[in-house]
Design an enzyme around this catalytic site. Structure first.
Site, mmCIF file in Angstrom:
data_model
loop_
_atom_site.group_PDB
_atom_site.id
_atom_site.type_symbol
_atom_site.label_atom_id
_atom_site.label_comp_id
_atom_site.label_asym_id
_atom_site.label_seq_id
_atom_site.Cartn_x
_atom_site.Cartn_y
_atom_site.Cartn_z
ATOM 1 N N ASN A 9 15.366 8.595 23.192
ATOM 2 C CA ASN A 9 16.163 8.903 24.382
ATOM 3 C C ASN A 9 15.850 7.835 25.424
ATOM 4 O O ASN A 9 14.770 7.840 26.010
ATOM 5 C CB ASN A 9 15.780 10.303 24.889
ATOM 6 C CG ASN A 9 16.374 10.606 26.256
ATOM 7 O OD1 ASN A 9 17.313 9.953 26.703
ATOM 8 N ND2 ASN A 9 15.823 11.606 26.936
ATOM 9 N N LYS A 11 17.115 7.390 28.295
ATOM 10 C CA LYS A 11 17.296 7.843 29.682
ATOM 11 C C LYS A 11 18.124 6.817 30.480
ATOM 12 O O LYS A 11 19.037 6.224 29.925
ATOM 13 C CB LYS A 11 15.944 8.097 30.349
ATOM 14 C CG LYS A 11 15.032 8.977 29.485
ATOM 15 C CD LYS A 11 13.871 9.520 30.247
ATOM 16 C CE LYS A 11 12.921 10.201 29.273
ATOM 17 N NZ LYS A 11 12.003 11.104 29.918
ATOM 18 N N HIS A 95 18.407 18.845 28.201
ATOM 19 C CA HIS A 95 17.151 18.138 28.493
ATOM 20 C C HIS A 95 16.562 18.681 29.798
ATOM 21 O O HIS A 95 17.299 18.984 30.742
ATOM 22 C CB HIS A 95 17.424 16.631 28.609
ATOM 23 C CG HIS A 95 16.162 15.825 28.589
ATOM 24 N ND1 HIS A 95 15.361 15.691 29.689
ATOM 25 C CD2 HIS A 95 15.555 15.146 27.593
ATOM 26 C CE1 HIS A 95 14.305 14.948 29.371
ATOM 27 N NE2 HIS A 95 14.402 14.601 28.104
ATOM 28 N N GLU A 97 15.196 17.279 32.197
ATOM 29 C CA GLU A 97 15.542 16.527 33.407
ATOM 30 C C GLU A 97 16.905 16.977 33.943
ATOM 31 O O GLU A 97 17.137 16.980 35.147
ATOM 32 C CB GLU A 97 15.518 15.016 33.103
ATOM 33 C CG GLU A 97 14.075 14.533 32.952
ATOM 34 C CD GLU A 97 13.902 13.284 32.114
ATOM 35 O OE1 GLU A 97 14.892 12.615 31.791
ATOM 36 O OE2 GLU A 97 12.736 12.988 31.763
ATOM 37 N N GLU A 167 10.404 20.543 23.801
ATOM 38 C CA GLU A 167 9.877 19.552 24.727
ATOM 39 C C GLU A 167 9.206 20.271 25.901
ATOM 40 O O GLU A 167 9.878 20.596 26.894
ATOM 41 C CB GLU A 167 11.009 18.672 25.269
ATOM 42 C CG GLU A 167 11.725 17.866 24.216
ATOM 43 C CD GLU A 167 12.269 16.565 24.790
ATOM 44 O OE1 GLU A 167 11.914 15.512 24.273
ATOM 45 O OE2 GLU A 167 13.017 16.618 25.785
ATOM 46 N N GLY A 173 7.096 12.468 29.900
ATOM 47 C CA GLY A 173 6.881 11.330 30.795
ATOM 48 C C GLY A 173 5.575 11.403 31.561
ATOM 49 O O GLY A 173 5.370 10.656 32.518
ATOM 50 N N SER A 213 5.841 12.714 25.513
ATOM 51 C CA SER A 213 4.830 11.657 25.426
ATOM 52 C C SER A 213 4.407 11.329 23.991
ATOM 53 O O SER A 213 3.220 11.117 23.727
ATOM 54 C CB SER A 213 3.619 12.013 26.294
ATOM 55 O OG SER A 213 4.005 12.099 27.657
HETATM 56 C C1 PEP Z 1 12.211 12.740 26.593
HETATM 57 O O1 PEP Z 1 12.808 12.089 27.411
HETATM 58 O O2 PEP Z 1 12.834 13.568 25.914
HETATM 59 C C2 PEP Z 1 10.773 12.539 26.420
HETATM 60 C C3 PEP Z 1 10.134 13.291 25.582
HETATM 61 O O3 PEP Z 1 10.187 11.549 27.172
HETATM 62 P P1 PEP Z 1 8.711 10.925 26.983
HETATM 63 O O4 PEP Z 1 8.569 10.580 25.517
HETATM 64 O O5 PEP Z 1 8.695 9.702 27.845
HETATM 65 O O6 PEP Z 1 7.729 11.958 27.398
#
Ligand code: PEP
Length: 251
Positions: A9, A11, A95, A97, A167, A173, A213
């Site tokens: 992803n 972003k 997601h 975010e 997630e 992040g 992460s």
């Molecule tokens: C994501 O954006 O779905 C995500 C898991 O980001 P990160 O790997 O940076 O934590």
């Protein structure tokens, strides 16, 4: 029997030029991978050039969002038909975010799931608890509600096209990863929910991937867990070297 899905992803990162350069590098470094699905989800502006660059490769294309209408006066939004037109096979929905910054509800995400499926797009449905919810011991309750409400009305046939991404919000992040044990426990819970909704055979066939992460140095342990069927990677998917290592985990 579940083919792992290794998804990136991107972003709100990458110009068109940077996006093309990244997928050109991935096409080379991942050319020999045949036993797992590889997916990149660039920003909307890079979807078409990335689709052109990926032609003939083993890497699939996904989008990061859709609006749940086929077309219309929805300034600034992108429809499922537009995503299919540009070559997308997958779309990320729910997601954290988007839940956090754009106040997306489970009911709204459910509409996206349905419209994506109607148009032949595979939804990657993201669910996960916040740190406060985990610390209060509510993570199972929160994730159960998200899965049930976001999948409301999805049939046993349709669910085969859906990927669920666990997630935990506190791991996205932040550099904090759920331990393989924590992730496996929640994946098992999600599979139990799917079993209640769709029966054992379908639950066993549905992919549940982990995001939060994921990095080259933690992917191997995560992928060894029996209910972790792949990863959704943010930050570490922005560089060819780290995403390649993640996709190839344990090779
Ligand atoms: C994501 O954006 O779905 C995500 C898991 O980001 P990160 O790997 O940076 O934590």
């Amino acid at each position: 029997m579940r083919v792992p899905l290794m998804a990136g992803n991107w972003k709100m990162y990458k110009s068109v030029g940077e996006a093309i350069a990244l997928v050109q590098a991935l096409k080379e470094s991942l050319a020999d991978i045949a036993d797992r699905e590889i997916l990149v989800c660039p920003p909307f502006t890079a979807l078409y050039p990335v689709a052109e660059t990926l032609k003939g490769s083993n890497i699939e294309l996904g989008a990061q969002n859709i609006y749940p209408k086929e077309e219309g006066a929805y300034t600034g939004e992108i429809s499922p038909t537009m995503l299919v037109d540009v070559g997308c096979r997958y779309v990320i929905v729910g997601h954290s975010e988007r839940r956090q910054h754009f106040k997306e509800s489970d009911e709204f995400i459910n509409r996206k799931v349905h419209l994506a499926l109607e148009h032949g797009l595979r939804p990657i449905l993201c669910v996960g608890e916040t740190l406060e919810e985990r610390e209060a011991g509510h993570e199972v309750e929160v994730v159960t509600k998200q899965v049930q409400e976001c999948l409301a009305g999805v049939t046993g046939e349709e669910i085969k096209e859906v990927v669920v991404a666990y997630e935990p919000v506190w791991a996205i992040g932040t550099g904090l990863t759920a331990t393989p044990r924590q992730a496996q426990a929640m994946h098992e819970t999600i599979r139990d929910i799917l079993q209640d909704l769709y029966g054992q055979e379908t639950a066993e066939a549905t992919r549940i991937i982990y995001g939060g992460s994921v990095k080259p140095d933690n992917v191997d342990d995560l992928m060894r867990e029996p209910d972790i069927d792949g990863t959704l990677v943010g930050g570490a998917s922005l560089k060819a070297e780290s995403f390649t290592r993640i996709v190839k985990n344990d090779e």
